[in-house]
Design a protein around this motif. Structure first.
Motif, PDB file in Angstrom:
ATOM      1  N   ASN A   1       0.683  -1.349  -0.013  1.00  0.00           N
ATOM      2  CA  ASN A   1       0.085   0.106  -0.169  1.00  0.00           C
ATOM      3  C   ASN A   1       0.865   1.114  -0.029  1.00  0.00           C
ATOM      4  OD1 ASN A   1      -2.267  -1.434   0.071  1.00  0.00           O
ATOM      5  ND2 ASN A   1      -2.235  -1.666   2.328  1.00  0.00           N
ATOM      6  N   ALA A   2       2.270   1.027   0.169  1.00  0.00           N
ATOM      7  CA  ALA A   2       2.925   2.391   0.159  1.00  0.00           C
ATOM      8  C   ALA A   2       3.196   3.201  -1.228  1.00  0.00           C
ATOM      9  CB  ALA A   2       4.341   1.782   0.616  1.00  0.00           C
ATOM     10  N   SER A   3       2.838   2.452  -2.222  1.00  0.00           N
ATOM     11  CA  SER A   3       3.069   3.442  -3.502  1.00  0.00           C
ATOM     12  C   SER A   3       2.017   4.692  -3.336  1.00  0.00           C
ATOM     13  CB  SER A   3       2.958   2.488  -4.617  1.00  0.00           C
ATOM     14  OG  SER A   3       1.562   1.775  -4.544  1.00  0.00           O
ATOM     15  N   VAL A   4       0.837   4.417  -3.095  1.00  0.00           N
ATOM     16  CA  VAL A   4      -0.265   5.058  -3.053  1.00  0.00           C
ATOM     17  C   VAL A   4      -0.022   6.381  -2.003  1.00  0.00           C
ATOM     18  CG1 VAL A   4      -2.752   5.771  -2.910  1.00  0.00           C
ATOM     19  CG2 VAL A   4      -1.969   3.815  -4.261  1.00  0.00           C
ATOM     20  N   PHE A   5       0.187   5.928  -0.969  1.00  0.00           N
ATOM     21  CA  PHE A   5       0.560   6.801   0.188  1.00  0.00           C
ATOM     22  C   PHE A   5       1.736   7.777   0.006  1.00  0.00           C
ATOM     23  CE2 PHE A   5       3.265   7.623   4.142  1.00  0.00           C
ATOM     24  CZ  PHE A   5       2.143   8.457   4.828  1.00  0.00           C
ATOM     25  N   ALA A   6       2.769   7.243  -0.523  1.00  0.00           N
ATOM     26  CA  ALA A   6       4.084   7.873  -0.947  1.00  0.00           C
ATOM     27  C   ALA A   6       3.616   8.907  -2.039  1.00  0.00           C
ATOM     28  CB  ALA A   6       5.144   6.948  -1.400  1.00  0.00           C
ATOM     29  N   LEU A   7       2.961   8.456  -3.118  1.00  0.00           N
ATOM     30  CA  LEU A   7       2.536   9.410  -4.330  1.00  0.00           C
ATOM     31  C   LEU A   7       1.699  10.627  -3.667  1.00  0.00           C
ATOM     32  CD1 LEU A   7       1.793   7.071  -7.192  1.00  0.00           C
ATOM     33  CD2 LEU A   7       3.640   8.690  -7.130  1.00  0.00           C
ATOM     34  N   GLU A   8       0.876  10.491  -2.788  1.00  0.00           N
ATOM     35  CA  GLU A   8      -0.008  11.552  -2.146  1.00  0.00           C
ATOM     36  C   GLU A   8       1.101  12.492  -1.225  1.00  0.00           C
ATOM     37  OE1 GLU A   8      -2.929   9.429  -0.199  1.00  0.00           O
ATOM     38  OE2 GLU A   8      -4.287   9.185  -1.713  1.00  0.00           O
ATOM     39  N   ARG A   9       2.069  11.916  -0.739  1.00  0.00           N
ATOM     40  CA  ARG A   9       3.072  12.640   0.085  1.00  0.00           C
ATOM     41  C   ARG A   9       3.566  13.427  -0.866  1.00  0.00           C
ATOM     42  NH1 ARG A   9       4.550  15.870   4.363  1.00  0.00           N
ATOM     43  NH2 ARG A   9       6.355  15.392   4.841  1.00  0.00           N
ATOM     44  N   CYS A  10       4.110  12.805  -1.765  1.00  0.00           N
ATOM     45  CA  CYS A  10       4.935  13.490  -2.809  1.00  0.00           C
ATOM     46  C   CYS A  10       4.275  14.623  -3.408  1.00  0.00           C
ATOM     47  CB  CYS A  10       5.504  12.461  -3.972  1.00  0.00           C
ATOM     48  SG  CYS A  10       6.256  13.257  -5.291  1.00  0.00           S
ATOM     49  N   CYS A  11       2.882  14.598  -3.794  1.00  0.00           N
ATOM     50  CA  CYS A  11       1.919  15.681  -4.134  1.00  0.00           C
ATOM     51  C   CYS A  11       2.039  16.637  -3.330  1.00  0.00           C
ATOM     52  CB  CYS A  11       0.788  15.296  -4.702  1.00  0.00           C
ATOM     53  SG  CYS A  11       0.861  14.057  -6.113  1.00  0.00           S
ATOM     54  N   ASN A  12       1.787  16.473  -1.946  1.00  0.00           N
ATOM     55  CA  ASN A  12       1.812  17.451  -0.984  1.00  0.00           C
ATOM     56  C   ASN A  12       3.039  18.264  -0.887  1.00  0.00           C
ATOM     57  OD1 ASN A  12       3.206  17.651   1.890  1.00  0.00           O
ATOM     58  ND2 ASN A  12       0.867  18.230   2.296  1.00  0.00           N
ATOM     59  N   LEU A  13       4.083  17.520  -1.089  1.00  0.00           N
ATOM     60  CA  LEU A  13       5.531  18.405  -1.015  1.00  0.00           C
ATOM     61  C   LEU A  13       5.730  19.154  -2.308  1.00  0.00           C
ATOM     62  CD1 LEU A  13       7.584  15.857   0.842  1.00  0.00           C
ATOM     63  CD2 LEU A  13       7.090  17.971   1.707  1.00  0.00           C
ATOM     64  N   ILE A  14       5.316  18.571  -3.294  1.00  0.00           N
ATOM     65  CA  ILE A  14       5.418  19.386  -4.873  1.00  0.00           C
ATOM     66  C   ILE A  14       4.689  20.783  -4.624  1.00  0.00           C
ATOM     67  CG2 ILE A  14       5.078  19.316  -7.138  1.00  0.00           C
ATOM     68  CD1 ILE A  14       5.961  16.321  -7.100  1.00  0.00           C
ATOM     69  N   SER A  15       3.307  20.624  -4.348  1.00  0.00           N
ATOM     70  CA  SER A  15       2.472  21.512  -4.097  1.00  0.00           C
ATOM     71  C   SER A  15       2.856  22.750  -3.212  1.00  0.00           C
ATOM     72  CB  SER A  15       0.984  21.353  -3.811  1.00  0.00           C
ATOM     73  OG  SER A  15       0.994  20.928  -2.615  1.00  0.00           O
ATOM     74  N   GLU A  16       3.818  22.371  -2.052  1.00  0.00           N
ATOM     75  CA  GLU A  16       4.051  23.313  -1.369  1.00  0.00           C
ATOM     76  C   GLU A  16       5.360  23.915  -1.793  1.00  0.00           C
ATOM     77  OE1 GLU A  16       6.170  22.050   2.875  1.00  0.00           O
ATOM     78  OE2 GLU A  16       3.971  21.840   2.909  1.00  0.00           O
ATOM     79  N   ILE A  17       6.344  23.065  -2.573  1.00  0.00           N
ATOM     80  CA  ILE A  17       7.627  23.614  -2.886  1.00  0.00           C
ATOM     81  C   ILE A  17       7.659  23.931  -4.377  1.00  0.00           C
ATOM     82  CG2 ILE A  17      10.017  22.931  -3.146  1.00  0.00           C
ATOM     83  CD1 ILE A  17       9.332  20.931  -0.767  1.00  0.00           C
ATOM     84  N   ALA A  18       7.142  23.248  -5.163  1.00  0.00           N
ATOM     85  CA  ALA A  18       7.171  23.746  -6.536  1.00  0.00           C
ATOM     86  C   ALA A  18       6.114  24.236  -7.227  1.00  0.00           C
ATOM     87  CB  ALA A  18       7.754  22.559  -7.396  1.00  0.00           C
ATOM     88  N   GLY A  19       4.844  24.218  -6.547  1.00  0.00           N
ATOM     89  CA  GLY A  19       3.695  24.811  -7.058  1.00  0.00           C
ATOM     90  C   GLY A  19       3.257  23.947  -8.283  1.00  0.00           C
ATOM     91  N   GLY A  20       2.349  24.524  -9.014  1.00  0.00           N
ATOM     92  CA  GLY A  20       1.714  23.838 -10.099  1.00  0.00           C
ATOM     93  C   GLY A  20       0.588  23.107  -9.911  1.00  0.00           C
ATOM     94  N   ARG A  21       0.078  22.532 -10.973  1.00  0.00           N
ATOM     95  CA  ARG A  21      -1.375  21.815 -10.927  1.00  0.00           C
ATOM     96  C   ARG A  21      -1.276  20.460 -10.628  1.00  0.00           C
ATOM     97  NH1 ARG A  21      -4.797  22.464 -15.484  1.00  0.00           N
ATOM     98  NH2 ARG A  21      -2.991  22.667 -16.805  1.00  0.00           N
ATOM     99  N   ILE A  22      -1.771  19.681  -9.512  1.00  0.00           N
ATOM    100  CA  ILE A  22      -1.511  18.539  -9.025  1.00  0.00           C
ATOM    101  C   ILE A  22      -3.119  17.679  -9.759  1.00  0.00           C
ATOM    102  CG2 ILE A  22      -1.513  16.677  -7.488  1.00  0.00           C
ATOM    103  CD1 ILE A  22       0.475  18.605  -6.199  1.00  0.00           C
ATOM    104  N   LEU A  23      -3.196  16.995 -11.014  1.00  0.00           N
ATOM    105  CA  LEU A  23      -4.164  16.491 -11.594  1.00  0.00           C
ATOM    106  C   LEU A  23      -4.977  15.447 -10.483  1.00  0.00           C
ATOM    107  CD1 LEU A  23      -3.315  16.378 -15.025  1.00  0.00           C
ATOM    108  CD2 LEU A  23      -3.785  18.313 -13.707  1.00  0.00           C
TER     109      LEU A  23
END
Lengths: 340, 685
Positions: free
Chosen positions: B255-277
């Motif tokens: 189950n880690a892949s989904v959790f890790a991708l969500e965490r990754c999106c959280n950090l991208i939106s915070e750090i690099a901005g952009g639109r997370i589909l």
């Protein structure tokens, strides 16, 4: 006839007392002990003339006299100091003695025998096995699956036909259990191989593996056994510490430390400031291993442990470089002749 | 493996000092090799055991710390603002081989600003040995070290067909990885491909052709669960071990892949901005079952050897994330969390209980002692007896490596075809197993000689290996090797030294406890290629050859840079153990006197002493107790081609003393026999 012997003795003593130098002593020796015409030779020949019932007494008295004369002459010769002068000569007791011819054991052999002795007294049988092994005995049966990262724990030498040089003496466990029913109580000392070479590793080294399997054996039994062993090997006040670790063929698995033999736990170079020295791996025999050899793991449980003889030797004797064991420099090896 | 304690504190409240944390982690099985203080951080270097893949991340280790300290685990924020567009509008994900790829998830991010990484993240990554690349790559790495799940980002515009496919590589397929090395693959390797080509080596390393760059506009981030066996095989085969493959081969949480991708999106939106589909692309054809383990608390108590109440056991299991049902009954059911792939059997749970109960809280006991030990095996017995004897004989024991070169084997009569090859030797000249102990022993002799220790009396017991056709394992025999050179006795002020020679060697051999009482033991002349001509013999036990001895030939010696005389022997202890010793029987001793006679005989010089003695013994003169040479003389008064041998005869009877004429008669019989057999002449005394 016997009285003749007494007379000879008296005469000899008188003549000996008169001896002043080596030449005189030598002629005395020829007179009494000369091979052909010496008086004692004559005495010995005369045994034929002795009546049968006295023969045995005469023989023994004659031998005694010959021994007496020989030792007296030798003694007198010593007194003349070989320099052929008689005086109350100065005798230097501090000159080095003549060492008896004696060789020495290799420190690893000494250590191996100490370890074997302790476990033999606990009723363990010493078992050996081949040094070149099948993958099954060295890994698979010991719960190291083919593609498991646990195989990286032991840098393996490979031979042709899927054989390996055994990386531990644990395969002897398997070989023993495959042909013996419980109870099993063995130790397996022997040469093992790993592809590693530095101050604490050599490409071959020695291990002792221990195994006990019976109904109702527990981890507490393992602790008691290892505690006893460490106290026998090091000293009665040795403190051990068990901490969880992982070896595929045991579970629960443990690493055993002893309080540093050098600093007593304060922290030093030998224990890398931790106060503890790692000395062996241990644990309860994994159910998969028991099943691999056809034991009923519901009835039988057991423990296993394994230690490096080379490492124990280093700790016992304060050796700082394990490569010395295989360099075979006599300056190193001869130091161990006094170890008992 | 490095852990930053500051970072760990994000997930668990650590209220003890770093030193105490290190000490206590060691005692629950996470051995801390070192606690470092670097750049304001406390860093733990942990020797992570291969069964604990789940702890190869900060959250993973924090979970065990939480259990140890009795704290709750704090899961990081995975929230982010979702765009209206769907990831699946931009990217298709497929699994072609569900055996290899069990789960494959992905997210698409548009217009994120690729640039530098914020300081806090850079510092944390650097503290555990990672170099900063750019914000997006750093975030995927950060999430891997946080959650344990490797992620990989692609430049979506470079993906042909806007596709990611998880499949087996085709035989001979080539992928150039991020390190610019072209990797040639086979069907056991996992490839991530787009519509046309391979774009990454699944679970090991991404591909160069779709790497993120400053001009990347659309990013696809992927996280998957690959079969650990394939990953390990690929990593081993290519000699390419990466942070990703290390974690993948230790089995990830499904189950880690989904959790890790969500965490990754959280950090991208915070750090690099952009639109997370919005929506997770999550292809999961190979569903993993929930793991439920049947467990008996009584079994745990018995195996560990402790009294621990049920409540305490279930408390430990629950704190590990397990769900216990059936408590109070004999048999429980324990559902284990998906991140604990190492927990499969009852005994795995027993270990967890022992671990958190504390190994040092278990009271030691000694097992009942019912049966005594058996004696040493015949082989080990002969080995130790021989060692004891060699030490008393004045020799020093050696221990050499089991390795040698094939040339050394050949030099000592072991053909290349009989030699056992090591496929991955550690050094040159160590690529075969020794077929004889002598090469390594001669090397030792040379080493010591060069150090100025020229009086050398050495022995070694060890295994020699030979390949045997049709036999699974090589033939292993325990051998005894002896090497002698220089003086036999150490120089003493009152004494003259005696040099080692052939007879010092044969004397040692003849008096070995395993040989001296054997009636069928013999030393016979036999030429070996590595011994000097004539000074070479075999050791026989009956018709079996059990060893050899001689003077090392100068050609053989030169292979070890030896220019001094060396005598050597090698004996098969295994074979002697197999034959077993001759039975020993005590003989009653006589109470009468021995009579000695000496005779000197002149004979042809090539008459063997052994033959002379056998001839006398064949007369079977019972009172002849000992016959022994005490002098051997050639030259001067002895004619050319002849030698004089002086023998001492000892006569002894158990019943009587002899008369002179009786002895003379016996001596005459012996001399007559030798005259007849060997044409000897009695030498006038």
């Amino acid at each position: 006839m016997l009285s003749n012997l007494v007379k000879i003795k008296e005469t000899f003593e008188k003549e000996l007392a008169a001896v002043k130098d080596g030449a005189a002593l030598e002629s005395l020796r020829i007179k009494y002990l000369g091979r052909k015409s010496g008086m004692m030779n004559d005495v010995m020949q005369k045994i034929r003339e002795v009546p049968p019932e006295q023969k045995s007494q005469y023989g023994s008295e004659a031998n005694k006299l010959k021994g007496y004369i020989t030792s007296k002459i030798d003694e007198a010769e010593q007194g003349l100091g070989g320099a052929q002068k008689k005086s109350a000569d100065f005798f230097d007791v501090t000159l080095p003695g003549i060492p008896p011819v004696r060789g020495g054991y290799h420190p690893l052999e000494l250590t191996r025998r100490m370890i074997e002795g302790i476990f033999q007294r606990l009723g363990y049988t010493i078992v050996e096995g081949p040094e070149a092994e099948t993958d099954w005995h060295n890994f698979e049966a010991l719960n190291f699956p083919k593609h498991h990262p646990a195989r990286d724990m032991q840098d393996t030498f490979f031979l042709e036909n899927d054989l390996v040089l055994r990386t531990h003496t644990s395969p002897v466990q398997i070989r023993t259990m495959e042909k013996t029913k419980p109870p099993v109580r063995i130790i397996c000392p022997g040469r093992t191989f790993r592809c590693d070479w530095d101050i604490t590793h050599t490409p071959n080294f020695y291990q002792v593996e221990g195994l006990m399997v019976d109904a109702g054996v527990s981890f507490a039994d393992l602790k008691g056994t290892i505690d006893h062993f460490c106290r026998e090997l090091f000293s009665p006040d040795t403190v051990t510490r068990f901490r969880p670790s992982y070896f595929p063929f045991v579970e629960p698995g443990a690493e055993v430390d002893i309080r540093c033999v050098k600093c007593g736990g304060k922290g030093c170079r030998v224990c890398k400031q931790t106060g503890w020295l790692e000395i062996m791996g241990a644990g309860m025999v994994h159910v998969n291993v028991l099943e691999n050899v056809g034991y009923d793991s519901e009835i039988y449980t057991g423990f296993a442990f394994g230690m490096g003889i080379d490492r124990i030797a280093m700790l016992k004797f304060g050796i700082d470089d394990t490569r010395l064991h295989y360099e075979n420099n006599l300056r190193y090896l001869e130091q161990f002749r006094g170890v008992c | 493996m490095l852990f930053n304690i500051d970072w760990l504190k994000d997930y668990v409240d650590i209220d003890i000092s770093s030193e105490e944390l290190a000490a206590r982690l060691t005692m629950i099985g996470h051995e801390v090799d070192e606690l470092k203080h670097e750049n304001g951080f406390d860093i733990l270097d942990i020797d992570m055991t291969p069964n604990r893949g789940d702890c190869s991340s900060h959250i993973g280790l924090a979970r065990d710390i939480a259990v140890m300290l009795g704290k709750e685990i704090k899961i990081p924020d995975t929230s982010f603002k979702e765009d209206k567009e769907k990831s699946s509008d931009y990217l298709t994900v497929e699994i072609d081989n569900p055996e290899m790829v069990h789960r494959f998830a992905a997210k698409v991010i548009l217009d994120a600003k690729i640039g530098p990484t914020p300081d806090w993240m850079k510092k944390r990554l650097e503290s555990i040995g990672l170099r900063s690349v750019c914000n997006i790559v750093d975030i995927t790495n950060y999430v891997m070290f946080e959650t344990g799940q490797p992620l990989h980002g692609y430049d979506l515009d470079l993906l042909a067909g806007k596709k990611l496919i998880g499949r087996a590589a085709k035989k001979g397929e080539k992928v150039t990885t991020l390190d610019s090395i072209e990797r040639k693959l086979d069907t056991e390797d996992i490839v991530i491909a787009d519509g046309e080509k391979g774009v990454g080596l699944g679970g090991v390393m991404g591909g160069e052709n779709t790497e993120l760059s400053n001009s990347t506009k659309k990013i696809a981030v992927e996280g998957a669960w690959f079969n650990p066996v394939n990953i390990r095989r690929t990593s081993k085969k290519l000699g390419l071990s990466t942070d990703a493959s290390y974690r993948m081969e230790r089995t990830l949480d499904i189950n880690a892949s989904v959790f890790a991708l969500e965490r990754c999106c959280n950090l991208i939106s915070e750090i690099a901005g952009g639109r997370i589909l919005k929506e997770m692309i999550d292809i999961y054809p190979n569903k993993h079952d929930e793991k439920i383990i049947s467990f008996r608390p009584e079994r745990a108590r018995k195996l560990i050897g402790i009294e621990i109440p049920d409540e305490k056991i279930s408390e430990i299991l629950e704190s590990l994330g397990g769900t216990v049902t059936g408590a109070g009954q004999y048999r429980w059911k324990v559902q284990v969390p998906t991140f604990r792939n190492d927990l499969e059997k009852e005994v795995d749970l027993v270990e967890e209980i022992a671990r958190f109960y504390g190994y040092n809280n278990i009271t030691p006991a000694l097992p009942a002692f019912e049966q005594g030990a058996k004696d040493l095996s015949p082989g080990r017995k002969i080995e130790t007896k021989t060692q004891d004897y060699m030490v008393t004989a004045g020799l020093q024991q050696l221990t050499n490596f089991s390795f040698c070169s094939v040339a050394q084997n050949i030099l000592f009569g072991i053909a290349e075809s009989e030699s056992v090859k090591v496929l991955n030797p550690i050094a040159e000249e160590m690529d075969y197993l020794r077929g004889s102990l002598l090469p390594s022993m001669l090397k030792t002799a040379a080493l010591n000689y060069n150090y100025g220790m020229t009086d050398i009396g050495l022995f070694e017991t060890g295994v020699r290996f030979k390949k045997v056709q049709g036999q699974e394992l090589p033939d292993e025999k325990m051998m005894l090797g002896i090497v002698l050179s220089g003086n036999q006795n150490k120089l003493h002020w009152s004494d003259k030294p005696r040099k080692f020679d052939f007879y010092s060697l044969s004397g040692i051999v003849q008096n070995m406890p395993v040989l001296r009482n054997r009636k069928d033991f013999k030393i016979v002349a036999a030429q070996k290629s590595f011994y000097e001509e004539g000074i070479s013999a075999e050791i026989k036990a009956g018709n079996k050859t059990v060893g050899h001895l001689g003077k090392i030939s100068s050609e053989a010696a030169s292979a070890f840079d030896i220019e001094f005389p060396v005598f050597a022997a090698e004996i098969e202890l295994t074979t002697l153990a197999g034959i077993g010793p001759d039975a020993f029987n005590f003989q009653s001793i006589s109470r009468f006197q021995s009579v000695y006679r000496d005779i000197a005989l002149i004979m042809d010089e090539n008459i063997l002493y052994e033959d002379l003695i056998s001839a006398v013994k064949s007369l079977n003169i019972l009172p002849l107790r000992v016959i022994k040479i005490f002098d051997l003389f050639k030259g001067k008064k002895i004619p050319e081609g002849k030698k004089s041998i002086a023998l001492r005869l000892e006569f002894l009877d158990s019943e009587k003393n002899f008369t002179g004429s009786e002895i003379n008669e016996l001596v005459d019989t012996i001399v007559d026999k030798l005259k007849k057999e060997f044409s000897v002449e009695l030498q006038a005394s």
